[in-house]
Design an enzyme around this catalytic site. Sequence first.
Site, PDB file in Angstrom:
ATOM      1  N   ARG A 293       0.873  -1.181   0.000  1.00 17.75           N
ATOM      2  CA  ARG A 293       0.000   0.000   0.000  1.00 17.75           C
ATOM      3  C   ARG A 293       0.906   1.226   0.000  1.00 17.75           C
ATOM      4  O   ARG A 293       1.626   1.467   0.969  1.00 17.75           O
ATOM      5  CB  ARG A 293      -0.897  -0.078   1.237  1.00 17.75           C
ATOM      6  CG  ARG A 293      -1.345   1.225   1.801  1.00 17.75           C
ATOM      7  CD  ARG A 293      -2.470   1.067   2.774  1.00 17.75           C
ATOM      8  NE  ARG A 293      -2.108   0.563   4.104  1.00 17.75           N
ATOM      9  CZ  ARG A 293      -1.363   1.204   4.991  1.00 17.75           C
ATOM     10  NH1 ARG A 293      -0.823   2.369   4.704  1.00 17.75           N
ATOM     11  NH2 ARG A 293      -1.122   0.674   6.174  1.00 17.75           N
ATOM     12  N   HIS A 297      -3.011   4.171   5.417  1.00 15.76           N
ATOM     13  CA  HIS A 297      -4.171   3.268   5.517  1.00 15.76           C
ATOM     14  C   HIS A 297      -5.442   3.938   4.988  1.00 15.76           C
ATOM     15  O   HIS A 297      -6.183   3.372   4.189  1.00 15.76           O
ATOM     16  CB  HIS A 297      -4.351   2.863   6.975  1.00 15.76           C
ATOM     17  CG  HIS A 297      -5.575   2.050   7.240  1.00 15.76           C
ATOM     18  ND1 HIS A 297      -5.713   0.758   6.800  1.00 15.76           N
ATOM     19  CD2 HIS A 297      -6.728   2.355   7.884  1.00 15.76           C
ATOM     20  CE1 HIS A 297      -6.900   0.295   7.156  1.00 15.76           C
ATOM     21  NE2 HIS A 297      -7.538   1.250   7.809  1.00 15.76           N
ATOM     22  N   TYR A 306       5.002   4.800  11.321  1.00 13.05           N
ATOM     23  CA  TYR A 306       5.333   3.378  11.473  1.00 13.05           C
ATOM     24  C   TYR A 306       6.114   2.781  10.302  1.00 13.05           C
ATOM     25  O   TYR A 306       6.406   1.596  10.303  1.00 13.05           O
ATOM     26  CB  TYR A 306       4.069   2.553  11.759  1.00 13.05           C
ATOM     27  CG  TYR A 306       2.953   2.710  10.733  1.00 13.05           C
ATOM     28  CD1 TYR A 306       2.951   1.968   9.568  1.00 13.05           C
ATOM     29  CD2 TYR A 306       1.915   3.621  10.943  1.00 13.05           C
ATOM     30  CE1 TYR A 306       1.938   2.108   8.626  1.00 13.05           C
ATOM     31  CE2 TYR A 306       0.899   3.781  10.009  1.00 13.05           C
ATOM     32  CZ  TYR A 306       0.916   3.023   8.854  1.00 13.05           C
ATOM     33  OH  TYR A 306      -0.080   3.173   7.921  1.00 13.05           O
TER      34      TYR A 306
HETATM   35  C1  LIG Z   1     -13.560  -6.902  13.128  1.00 11.16           C
HETATM   36  C2  LIG Z   1     -12.759  -5.645  12.968  1.00 11.16           C
HETATM   37  N1  LIG Z   1     -11.743  -5.392  13.812  1.00 11.16           N
HETATM   38  C3  LIG Z   1     -11.004  -4.266  13.674  1.00 11.16           C
HETATM   39  C4  LIG Z   1     -11.291  -3.370  12.676  1.00 11.16           C
HETATM   40  C5  LIG Z   1     -10.463  -2.080  12.532  1.00 11.16           C
HETATM   41  N2  LIG Z   1      -9.642  -2.157  11.320  1.00 11.16           N
HETATM   42  C6  LIG Z   1     -10.041  -1.564  10.166  1.00 11.16           C
HETATM   43  S1  LIG Z   1      -8.952  -1.794   8.931  1.00 11.16           S
HETATM   44  C7  LIG Z   1      -7.928  -2.693   9.920  1.00 11.16           C
HETATM   45  C8  LIG Z   1      -6.649  -3.270   9.351  1.00 11.16           C
HETATM   46  C9  LIG Z   1      -6.869  -4.366   8.371  1.00 11.16           C
HETATM   47  O1  LIG Z   1      -5.681  -4.672   7.701  1.00 11.16           O
HETATM   48  P1  LIG Z   1      -5.611  -5.667   6.480  1.00 11.16           P
HETATM   49  O2  LIG Z   1      -6.509  -6.816   6.695  1.00 11.16           O
HETATM   50  O3  LIG Z   1      -4.180  -5.961   6.239  1.00 11.16           O
HETATM   51  O4  LIG Z   1      -6.227  -4.835   5.264  1.00 11.16           O
HETATM   52  P2  LIG Z   1      -5.704  -3.472   4.594  1.00 11.16           P
HETATM   53  O5  LIG Z   1      -6.367  -2.347   5.340  1.00 11.16           O
HETATM   54  O6  LIG Z   1      -4.227  -3.449   4.694  1.00 11.16           O
HETATM   55  O7  LIG Z   1      -6.181  -3.540   3.193  1.00 11.16           O
HETATM   56  C10 LIG Z   1      -8.428  -2.782  11.212  1.00 11.16           C
HETATM   57  C11 LIG Z   1      -7.756  -3.478  12.320  1.00 11.16           C
HETATM   58  C12 LIG Z   1     -12.382  -3.659  11.819  1.00 11.16           C
HETATM   59  N3  LIG Z   1     -12.711  -2.863  10.814  1.00 11.16           N
HETATM   60  N4  LIG Z   1     -13.092  -4.812  11.986  1.00 11.16           N
END
Ligand SMILES: Cc1ncc(C[n+]2csc(CCOP(=O)(O)OP(=O)(O)O)c2C)c(N)n1
Length: 401
Positions: A293, A297, A306
């Site tokens: 990415r 985020h 980070y």
């Molecule tokens: C069940 C749940 N727990 C926590 C979150 C908060 N959250 C939103 S995005 C994220 C990170 C997810 O990372 P990844 O799966 O690597 O996807 P990316 O954002 O990198 O595409 C988190 C922890 C959420 N949306 N849903």
Amino acid sequence: MGPPHVQEVPAVTTTPQAVRRASPRTRRPATPAVPDPSDGLLPRTEPVRLLDPDGTPLPPRDDYPEPPVEALREMYRRMVVGRRFDIQATALTKQGRLAVYPSSRGQEACQVGAVLALRDTDWVFPTYRESMALTARGIDPVEVLTLLRGDWHCGYDPAQRHTAPQCTPLATQCVHAAGLAYGESYQGRDTVALAFIGDGATSEGDFHEGVNFAAVFKAPVVYFVQNNKYAISVPLSRQTAAPSLAYKGVGYGVPSEQVDGNDPVAVLAVLNRAVEHARSGKGPFLVEAHTYRMEPHTNADDATRYRDAEEVEAWRDRDPVARLETYLRARGVLDDAAVAAIADEAEAYAAALRDRMNAQPTVDPLSLFEHVYAEPTPQLVEQREQVRAELAAARDEEGDA
Ligand SMILES: Cc1ncc(C[n+]2csc(CCOP(=O)(O)OP(=O)(O)O)c2C)c(N)n1
Ligand SMILES: [Mg+2]
């Protein structure tokens, strides 16, 4: 009639439990043979790659034939338009037109490859990160951004577009995809469902439950893990001790593969095979794409807290758009005029989106209470009446002024 892939399991005893087991609703698939790594269940230790990072082709492979060059040219077009869309959407957050936008810049090969590997009648189960994939699927960008604008619905008609609403609760789409795909095959259709998932979300229970269900019931799902190395600020090293996220399929009996997610040719080749595997009744397939990415985020995140600039720069050298462009130019199917025409198309797409997003949306505040339940709860009715009264009072005040 039951699904074509489920074998009849004869009852071996005459206990009531056994009779129940043999009833059509609880028939179980035959016990699978012990997985043999030579069946291709284990992912290769190296991601599949068909282009060098500089766009030079690598020797062709029998297991992953190169997609037709017209498909790759179309992939390039959609990636360029997709990147411009993504830049525009990020700008719209700064102009107050979007509440939030999770960028997928750097992940264009994955976003577009997934869409091109599917038929229009196949289903996509996206996360919040997949706005580019949805626009690449031909969904109106304003509809795609409806949710991120803060509306209560996803903008497009999921049934018509064969695209589920973008999921914010991590990994929940993995079970939705398994259920839909199983339902489709149960009704004799050869629909495939592709569930996008991030690296971090593979730690969620729903990912494991979805993959396990799909494997046991041979649901035609492609689980497409975009390993972009971070879950917000959590790096991959804090996410898993597995040698690769593709290994998470093996425990469930799901064949898996790793691919260089910034190599568009390899991404499409691997996803084509994964989709074909699922469509032919062999059950789910898991693909882990190694990508990055490039942006924070979301617009609300500060990625400098980070990760360092050198890391980001190193990934810029593996830019999937430039890589495909170099390759297609060398193949003689892309020249300066074609590149300029596609850039113009992307510009016009972004300009039209900007204009349309600048128009103030008309939202009826009372629509907030619709479609929550088939029958509204007493609390919802009370709250709706409260809002209705407040709106009427505000109108009266305006009239008096
Ligand atoms: C069940 C749940 N727990 C926590 C979150 C908060 N959250 C939103 S995005 C994220 C990170 C997810 O990372 P990844 O799966 O690597 O996807 P990316 O954002 O990198 O595409 C988190 C922890 C959420 N949306 N849903
Ligand atoms: Mg991630």
